[in-house]
Scaffold this motif. Structure first.
Motif, PDB file in Angstrom:
ATOM      1  N   ARG A   1      -3.087  -6.626   2.051  1.00  0.00           N
ATOM      2  CA  ARG A   1      -2.818  -5.221   1.703  1.00  0.00           C
ATOM      3  C   ARG A   1      -1.928  -4.656   2.812  1.00  0.00           C
ATOM      4  NH1 ARG A   1      -8.466  -5.460   1.549  1.00  0.00           N
ATOM      5  NH2 ARG A   1      -8.585  -3.887   3.190  1.00  0.00           N
ATOM      6  N   PHE A   2      -0.635  -4.673   2.521  1.00  0.00           N
ATOM      7  CA  PHE A   2       0.370  -4.428   3.556  1.00  0.00           C
ATOM      8  C   PHE A   2       0.825  -2.973   3.504  1.00  0.00           C
ATOM      9  CE2 PHE A   2       4.624  -5.789   5.416  1.00  0.00           C
ATOM     10  CZ  PHE A   2       4.093  -6.184   6.629  1.00  0.00           C
TER      11      PHE A   2
ATOM     12  N   ILE B   1       1.221  -0.023   6.737  1.00  0.00           N
ATOM     13  CA  ILE B   1       2.041   0.598   7.781  1.00  0.00           C
ATOM     14  C   ILE B   1       3.257  -0.245   8.176  1.00  0.00           C
ATOM     15  CG2 ILE B   1       0.722  -0.299   9.777  1.00  0.00           C
ATOM     16  CD1 ILE B   1       2.046   3.305   9.423  1.00  0.00           C
TER      17      ILE B   1
ATOM     18  N   ASN C   1      -5.231  -5.912   6.223  1.00  0.00           N
ATOM     19  CA  ASN C   1      -4.283  -4.807   6.393  1.00  0.00           C
ATOM     20  C   ASN C   1      -3.095  -5.355   7.190  1.00  0.00           C
ATOM     21  OD1 ASN C   1      -5.558  -5.176   8.841  1.00  0.00           O
ATOM     22  ND2 ASN C   1      -6.272  -3.081   9.061  1.00  0.00           N
ATOM     23  N   SER C   2      -2.169  -4.498   7.586  1.00  0.00           N
ATOM     24  CA  SER C   2      -0.971  -5.002   8.294  1.00  0.00           C
ATOM     25  C   SER C   2      -1.345  -5.782   9.548  1.00  0.00           C
ATOM     26  CB  SER C   2      -0.046  -3.846   8.689  1.00  0.00           C
ATOM     27  OG  SER C   2       0.469  -3.232   7.546  1.00  0.00           O
TER      28      SER C   2
ATOM     29  N   TYR D   1       2.798   6.738   2.207  1.00  0.00           N
ATOM     30  CA  TYR D   1       2.719   7.192   3.605  1.00  0.00           C
ATOM     31  C   TYR D   1       3.814   8.229   3.871  1.00  0.00           C
ATOM     32  CZ  TYR D   1      -0.338   3.094   4.665  1.00  0.00           C
ATOM     33  OH  TYR D   1      -1.341   2.155   4.703  1.00  0.00           O
TER      34      TYR D   1
ATOM     35  N   ARG E   1     -17.437   2.831   5.709  1.00  0.00           N
ATOM     36  CA  ARG E   1     -16.802   3.860   4.890  1.00  0.00           C
ATOM     37  C   ARG E   1     -17.306   3.762   3.453  1.00  0.00           C
ATOM     38  NH1 ARG E   1     -10.298   4.428   5.442  1.00  0.00           N
ATOM     39  NH2 ARG E   1     -10.330   2.460   4.327  1.00  0.00           N
TER      40      ARG E   1
ATOM     41  N   HIS F   1     -12.536  -4.261   4.538  1.00  0.00           N
ATOM     42  CA  HIS F   1     -11.512  -3.616   5.373  1.00  0.00           C
ATOM     43  C   HIS F   1     -11.967  -3.632   6.827  1.00  0.00           C
ATOM     44  CE1 HIS F   1      -7.967  -1.198   5.961  1.00  0.00           C
ATOM     45  NE2 HIS F   1      -8.625  -0.157   6.425  1.00  0.00           N
TER      46      HIS F   1
ATOM     47  N   LEU G   1      -7.977   2.136  -4.344  1.00  0.00           N
ATOM     48  CA  LEU G   1      -8.828   1.685  -3.235  1.00  0.00           C
ATOM     49  C   LEU G   1     -10.049   2.573  -3.019  1.00  0.00           C
ATOM     50  CD1 LEU G   1      -5.833   0.996  -0.875  1.00  0.00           C
ATOM     51  CD2 LEU G   1      -7.427  -0.776  -1.629  1.00  0.00           C
TER      52      LEU G   1
ATOM     53  N   LYS H   1     -15.892  -3.941  -3.403  1.00  0.00           N
ATOM     54  CA  LYS H   1     -15.691  -3.631  -1.977  1.00  0.00           C
ATOM     55  C   LYS H   1     -16.951  -3.936  -1.190  1.00  0.00           C
ATOM     56  CE  LYS H   1     -13.328  -1.785   1.492  1.00  0.00           C
ATOM     57  NZ  LYS H   1     -12.727  -0.461   1.635  1.00  0.00           N
TER      58      LYS H   1
ATOM     59  N   LYS I   1      -0.324   4.453  -1.032  1.00  0.00           N
ATOM     60  CA  LYS I   1      -1.113   5.684  -1.162  1.00  0.00           C
ATOM     61  C   LYS I   1      -0.460   6.805  -0.353  1.00  0.00           C
ATOM     62  CE  LYS I   1      -4.336   4.108   2.416  1.00  0.00           C
ATOM     63  NZ  LYS I   1      -5.644   4.423   2.932  1.00  0.00           N
TER      64      LYS I   1
ATOM     65  N   ILE J   1       0.855  -1.193   0.000  1.00  0.00           N
ATOM     66  CA  ILE J   1       0.000   0.000   0.000  1.00  0.00           C
ATOM     67  C   ILE J   1       0.894   1.246   0.000  1.00  0.00           C
ATOM     68  CG2 ILE J   1      -1.875   1.228   1.171  1.00  0.00           C
ATOM     69  CD1 ILE J   1      -2.707  -1.493  -0.008  1.00  0.00           C
TER      70      ILE J   1
HETATM   71  N1  PMH Z   1      -6.465  -1.259   2.688  1.00  0.00           N
HETATM   72  C1  PMH Z   1      -7.205  -0.146   2.813  1.00  0.00           C
HETATM   73  C2  PMH Z   1      -8.535  -0.089   2.132  1.00  0.00           C
HETATM   74  C3  PMH Z   1      -6.745   0.915   3.587  1.00  0.00           C
HETATM   75  O1  PMH Z   1      -7.510   2.003   3.705  1.00  0.00           O
HETATM   76  C4  PMH Z   1      -5.487   0.804   4.243  1.00  0.00           C
HETATM   77  C5  PMH Z   1      -4.939   1.875   5.125  1.00  0.00           C
HETATM   78  C6  PMH Z   1      -4.747  -0.365   4.074  1.00  0.00           C
HETATM   79  C7  PMH Z   1      -5.272  -1.378   3.294  1.00  0.00           C
HETATM   80  C8  PMH Z   1      -3.415  -0.586   4.735  1.00  0.00           C
HETATM   81  O2  PMH Z   1      -3.561  -0.630   6.100  1.00  0.00           O
HETATM   82  P1  PMH Z   1      -2.285  -0.679   7.071  1.00  0.00           P
HETATM   83  O3  PMH Z   1      -1.504   0.564   6.763  1.00  0.00           O
HETATM   84  O4  PMH Z   1      -2.849  -0.663   8.435  1.00  0.00           O
HETATM   85  O5  PMH Z   1      -1.541  -1.895   6.718  1.00  0.00           O
HETATM   86  N2  PMH Z   1      -5.729   3.000   5.259  1.00  0.00           N
HETATM   87  C9  PMH Z   1      -5.642   3.916   6.239  1.00  0.00           C
HETATM   88  C10 PMH Z   1      -6.555   4.946   6.368  1.00  0.00           C
HETATM   89  O6  PMH Z   1      -7.534   5.137   5.535  1.00  0.00           O
HETATM   90  N3  PMH Z   1      -6.294   5.659   7.436  1.00  0.00           N
HETATM   91  O7  PMH Z   1      -5.235   5.116   8.021  1.00  0.00           O
HETATM   92  C11 PMH Z   1      -4.827   4.030   7.308  1.00  0.00           C
END
Ligand code: PMH
Length: 393
Positions: A229-230, A232, A213-214, A50, A143, A173, A92, A136, A46, A44
């Motif tokens: 979806r890795f 942070i 996510n992480s 980060y 959200r 998510h 996303l 999704k 975006k 990830i």
């Molecule tokens: N997938 C989606 C849809 C996300 O919004 C995010 C992080 C991730 C994966 C990755 O999550 P992680 O960083 O915890 O691994 N999105 C956000 C957010 O919208 N605000 O903080 C983190």
């Protein structure tokens, strides 16, 4: 590695160091966690990775074993394509249905969760086009995503009938995968399973299902289907402080923030520092000036709650208000102008971690690198060797 060696490529004495080897090691760590399982790693990237730099992070992540990239916006995906990245990318967030042609042209997968979006998007596709979409499902994040069986049935029907839109994945998510209390996580997971059953009952199969996510990827490898979806933790940061102790391997923080002293002076007792004259020296004090301020994302709050920097490993607290481009610290002793100052990172056996800074600002680690603005150059290291520099054009 010589600290500050890249400063010849830009003209200010404040910079971020991104350790690409750390990012690669974090990807390899999660890959190893899944060594017995077929698992696609979506990195990830975006919000400009980060705040680390999306292009540089993407390349490192792909080198280390990620095969998919995730961004929030079509613009971010297009920027990666422009930078020469040809790996699959998922947007996303919501893309306008009028912009789908761009996604097709650049082989970018989009997120879909509205029936009228599907209908509108098809009007903007040629019969020979193939638009890949990830559907999704909102299992409880509240959200974006489909929630009701009826709306899922309808969109599945529309997608099945479409010759131009191809369902590549189904995803959701989680809101609380990083918490100790797992009741809501379990509830969301169960809801997701139920929704998947509705879809599978219609005979639909997709290449990917993802929800991890992480926090989910690191804590619940048996609940991540075939893609994670890795985000942070690729940057070497814990998804939350409350699960930091139970992470399956040592993450490596990739981001450091440094500058050089631009002024050093000794002031007698009773002198004021910065706007509002809120700080007054109480004795002879060495005051150092740093060339970073709130316009760089070094927000005024950094001066509160005991905020400090490291100068040759020694702590120096902020004094007075942080200005737009500069701020001041009280030095433990005289240092020369140009001495390197660490705002985030390791310095001579001492460390200010991203988590330390986040706690000080009463926020989460995610937010800190994201808000360090583009005016701060990013310098990239691999195996302690400087490999590239990114600065505002
Ligand atoms: N997938 C989606 C849809 C996300 O919004 C995010 C992080 C991730 C994966 C990755 O999550 P992680 O960083 O915890 O691994 N999105 C956000 C957010 O919208 N605000 O903080 C983190």
């Amino acid at each position: 590695m010589v600290v500050g060696e890249a400063t010849q490529s830009f003209f200010r004495d404040t910079w971020v160091e991104v350790d690409l080897s750390a990012i690669e090691d974090n990807i390899r760590g999660v890959k190893e966690l899944y060594q017995d399982k077929e698992m696609t790693i979506m990195a990830i990237v975006k919000a400009d990775g980060y705040g680390h730099g999306a292009l540089e992070v993407s390349r490192a992540a792909l080198d280390a074993g990620a095969t998919f990239l995730g961004v929030a916006l079509l613009d971010e995906a297009l920027k990666l394509r422009k930078g020469g990245i040809d790996a699959p990318i998922l947007v996303l967030g919501r893309t306008r249905p009028t912009d789908v042609q761009l996604a097709v042209m650049h082989n970018i997968s989009l997120t879909v969760y509205q029936l009228d979006w599907v209908e509108e998007a098809q009007k903007h596709l040629q019969p020979t086009d193939t638009l890949k979409v990830h559907m999704k499902l909102d299992s409880g994040m509240g959200r974006i995503g489909l929630r009701e069986k009826k709306e899922i049935d309808e969109i599945i029907e529309a997608l099945s009938a479409s010759n131009t839109i191809k369902l590549e994945a189904i995803f959701t998510h989680f809101a609380t995968a990083d918490e100790q209390d797992l009741r809501y996580f379990q509830e969301q997971y169960q809801r997701f399973l139920t929704m998947l059953e509705w879809i599978q009952a219609k005979g639909i199969t997709v290449p990917y299902i993802h929800c991890g996510n992480s926090a989910t990827a690191l804590r619940f490898p048996d609940k991540t289907f075939n893609m994670i979806r890795f985000g942070i933790s690729m940057y070497g940061l814990t998804p939350s402080l409350e699960i930091k102790a139970e992470l399956p391997f040592q993450l490596k923080q990739a981001f450091s923030l440094r500058c050089r002293l631009t002024h050093v002076k000794k002031l007698p007792a009773g002198e004021a520092i910065s706007y509002g004259a809120t700080y007054r020296t109480t004795e002879d004090e060495w005051i150092g000036t740093l060339p970073i301020g709130y316009a760089d994302g070094w927000l005024r709050y950094h001066a509160s709650n005991g905020g400090y920097v490291l100068v040759e490993g020694e702590e120096a607290p902020f004094v007075g208000r942080i200005c737009m481009d500069q701020c001041m610290v009280r030095l433990p002793k005289k240092f020369d102008v140009d001495t390197v100052v660490t705002l985030i990172g390791k310095d001579k056996g001492n460390e200010i971690s991203m988590d330390d800074v986040a706690v000080r600002l009463n926020t989460i680690n995610y937010e800190i690198p994201c808000v360090i603005g583009p005016r701060v150059p990013r310098t990239y290291y691999r195996q302690k060797e400087l490999v590239s520099v990114k600065n505002i054009k």
